[in-house]
Write a protein that holds these residues in place. Structure first.
Motif, PDB file in Angstrom:
ATOM      1  N   PRO A 122      10.326  -6.397  -4.547  1.00  0.00           N
ATOM      2  CA  PRO A 122      10.220  -6.350  -3.065  1.00  0.00           C
ATOM      3  C   PRO A 122      10.022  -4.932  -2.523  1.00  0.00           C
ATOM      4  O   PRO A 122       9.097  -4.709  -1.712  1.00  0.00           O
ATOM      5  N   PRO A 123      10.804  -3.922  -2.973  1.00  0.00           N
ATOM      6  CA  PRO A 123      10.534  -2.582  -2.417  1.00  0.00           C
ATOM      7  C   PRO A 123       9.188  -2.005  -2.867  1.00  0.00           C
ATOM      8  O   PRO A 123       8.536  -1.295  -2.096  1.00  0.00           O
ATOM      9  N   LEU A 124       8.773  -2.337  -4.091  1.00  0.00           N
ATOM     10  CA  LEU A 124       7.460  -1.835  -4.533  1.00  0.00           C
ATOM     11  C   LEU A 124       6.348  -2.454  -3.695  1.00  0.00           C
ATOM     12  O   LEU A 124       5.422  -1.762  -3.264  1.00  0.00           O
ATOM     13  N   ARG A 125       6.452  -3.754  -3.495  1.00  0.00           N
ATOM     14  CA  ARG A 125       5.415  -4.450  -2.716  1.00  0.00           C
ATOM     15  C   ARG A 125       5.349  -3.871  -1.295  1.00  0.00           C
ATOM     16  O   ARG A 125       4.273  -3.675  -0.740  1.00  0.00           O
ATOM     17  N   ALA A 126       6.533  -3.580  -0.728  1.00  0.00           N
ATOM     18  CA  ALA A 126       6.571  -3.023   0.628  1.00  0.00           C
ATOM     19  C   ALA A 126       5.965  -1.624   0.668  1.00  0.00           C
ATOM     20  O   ALA A 126       5.427  -1.195   1.690  1.00  0.00           O
ATOM     21  N   ALA A 127       6.038  -0.912  -0.438  1.00  0.00           N
ATOM     22  CA  ALA A 127       5.517   0.462  -0.485  1.00  0.00           C
ATOM     23  C   ALA A 127       4.048   0.504  -0.929  1.00  0.00           C
ATOM     24  O   ALA A 127       3.496   1.587  -1.105  1.00  0.00           O
ATOM     25  N   LEU A 128       3.453  -0.668  -1.115  1.00  0.00           N
ATOM     26  CA  LEU A 128       2.036  -0.738  -1.503  1.00  0.00           C
ATOM     27  C   LEU A 128       1.275  -1.563  -0.452  1.00  0.00           C
ATOM     28  O   LEU A 128       0.834  -2.691  -0.711  1.00  0.00           O
ATOM     29  N   PRO A 129       1.117  -1.005   0.752  1.00  0.00           N
ATOM     30  CA  PRO A 129       0.584  -1.803   1.862  1.00  0.00           C
ATOM     31  C   PRO A 129      -0.896  -2.127   1.736  1.00  0.00           C
ATOM     32  O   PRO A 129      -1.399  -2.978   2.478  1.00  0.00           O
ATOM     33  N   ASN A 130      -1.604  -1.458   0.830  1.00  0.00           N
ATOM     34  CA  ASN A 130      -3.047  -1.703   0.728  1.00  0.00           C
ATOM     35  C   ASN A 130      -3.413  -2.774  -0.282  1.00  0.00           C
ATOM     36  O   ASN A 130      -4.585  -3.135  -0.408  1.00  0.00           O
ATOM     37  N   VAL A 131      -2.424  -3.301  -0.996  1.00  0.00           N
ATOM     38  CA  VAL A 131      -2.725  -4.321  -2.013  1.00  0.00           C
ATOM     39  C   VAL A 131      -3.216  -5.600  -1.326  1.00  0.00           C
ATOM     40  O   VAL A 131      -2.559  -6.132  -0.440  1.00  0.00           O
ATOM     41  N   GLU A 132      -4.395  -6.065  -1.759  1.00  0.00           N
ATOM     42  CA  GLU A 132      -4.965  -7.290  -1.177  1.00  0.00           C
ATOM     43  C   GLU A 132      -5.040  -8.422  -2.185  1.00  0.00           C
ATOM     44  O   GLU A 132      -5.319  -9.563  -1.822  1.00  0.00           O
ATOM     45  N   LEU A 133      -4.870  -8.085  -3.455  1.00  0.00           N
ATOM     46  CA  LEU A 133      -4.927  -9.132  -4.481  1.00  0.00           C
ATOM     47  C   LEU A 133      -3.871  -8.837  -5.537  1.00  0.00           C
ATOM     48  O   LEU A 133      -3.814  -7.726  -6.079  1.00  0.00           O
ATOM     49  N   ILE A 134      -3.035  -9.847  -5.801  1.00  0.00           N
ATOM     50  CA  ILE A 134      -2.032  -9.718  -6.859  1.00  0.00           C
ATOM     51  C   ILE A 134      -2.410 -10.676  -7.973  1.00  0.00           C
ATOM     52  O   ILE A 134      -2.497 -11.892  -7.767  1.00  0.00           O
ATOM     53  N   LEU A 135      -2.655 -10.108  -9.124  1.00  0.00           N
ATOM     54  CA  LEU A 135      -3.012 -10.893 -10.298  1.00  0.00           C
ATOM     55  C   LEU A 135      -1.718 -11.315 -10.985  1.00  0.00           C
ATOM     56  O   LEU A 135      -0.918 -10.463 -11.391  1.00  0.00           O
ATOM     57  N   LEU A 136      -1.500 -12.631 -11.075  1.00  0.00           N
ATOM     58  CA  LEU A 136      -0.245 -13.145 -11.636  1.00  0.00           C
ATOM     59  C   LEU A 136      -0.497 -13.568 -13.077  1.00  0.00           C
ATOM     60  O   LEU A 136      -1.005 -14.663 -13.346  1.00  0.00           O
ATOM     61  N   VAL A 137      -0.162 -12.689 -13.987  1.00  0.00           N
ATOM     62  CA  VAL A 137      -0.511 -12.879 -15.391  1.00  0.00           C
ATOM     63  C   VAL A 137       0.669 -13.522 -16.126  1.00  0.00           C
ATOM     64  O   VAL A 137       1.612 -12.846 -16.509  1.00  0.00           O
ATOM     65  N   GLY A 138       0.584 -14.844 -16.266  1.00  0.00           N
ATOM     66  CA  GLY A 138       1.623 -15.557 -17.011  1.00  0.00           C
ATOM     67  C   GLY A 138       2.632 -16.245 -16.101  1.00  0.00           C
ATOM     68  O   GLY A 138       2.696 -16.014 -14.889  1.00  0.00           O
ATOM     69  N   GLN A 139       3.436 -17.082 -16.735  1.00  0.00           N
ATOM     70  CA  GLN A 139       4.327 -17.983 -15.986  1.00  0.00           C
ATOM     71  C   GLN A 139       5.433 -17.260 -15.217  1.00  0.00           C
ATOM     72  O   GLN A 139       5.861 -17.725 -14.163  1.00  0.00           O
TER      73      GLN A 139
END
Ligand code: SF4
Length: 204
Positions: A122-139
């Protein structure tokens, strides 16, 4: 689509603080046979985030994420060379567990430590405001980020990839174990990879 933000070679103060905390983390060290060595990388301008599982021994030793056969296959899926893949101003690499979790007696590595992602993502995601695509690799990444919208099996989740657009794109883990899965599910290479390559190329 928004314009690419300027590439950053140093993190924002907010991201620097989170990275510093994560890299010094010892929270679950009693469960880590080789001790804590968090492997993650990100700059504030990153627009793609790759969320994998946890480092294996090779990655633990080198400190370089995806520096193994799985990484070679992932780069092939993305159609990216090493320079582009490791440009953390464009691509953040943040696994579900940052440290090597040890071997499972039944074979393979243990799952990512369950303490890690709830504490740091959660804090990393909040500190990466420009991310537009999250690749979910694996279950594990799919379970964490998709929650109830994850399907019963990884195959079903990946098969329904359109449902999670534009924020997420689920894939299997590109380990040797996925070779058989790829043969049984040829639609992944035909349908999902072309879209994945288009999205990533447009964003980086
Ligand atoms: S796996 Fe995550 S929670 Fe555990 S010590 Fe490493 S960084 Fe901390």
């Amino acid at each position: 689509m928004s314009e690419n933000p300027p590439l950053s070679s140093s993190p924002s103060p907010e991201l620097a603080e989170v990275l510093k905390g994560a890299r010094a983390c010892h929270l679950c060290e009693e469960h880590l046979p080789l001790g804590p060595r968090p492997v993650l990388r990100a700059q504030s301008s990153a627009r793609v985030m790759i969320v994998g599982q946890a480092p294996g021994t090779k990655v633990h030793e080198s400190g370089i994420p995806w520096n193994d056969a799985s990484g070679d296959r992932l780069r092939e899926w993305l159609d990216l060379d090493s320079d582009s893949f490791y440009d953390d101003g464009r691509i953040a690499i943040v696994p579900m567990g940052f440290c090597y979790p040890g071997r499972n007696p039944k074979g393979g590595d243990n799952p990512p430590r369950p303490e890690c992602a709830p504490l740091w993502h959660p804090p990393l995601r909040a500190a990466l405001p420009n991310v537009e695509l999250i690749l979910l690799v694996g279950q594990y990444a799919q379970g964490f980020y998709l929650g109830k919208s994850k399907k019963k099996t990884l195959t079903e989740t990946v098969r329904n990839w359109r449902e999670y657009q534009p924020d997420f794109l689920p894939t299997p883990h590109p380990s040797w174990r996925s070779t058989m899965w790829l043969k049984k599910n040829p639609w992944f290479e035909k349908e999902v990879l072309p879209e994945l390559r288009l999205r990533v190329k447009a964003l980086i």
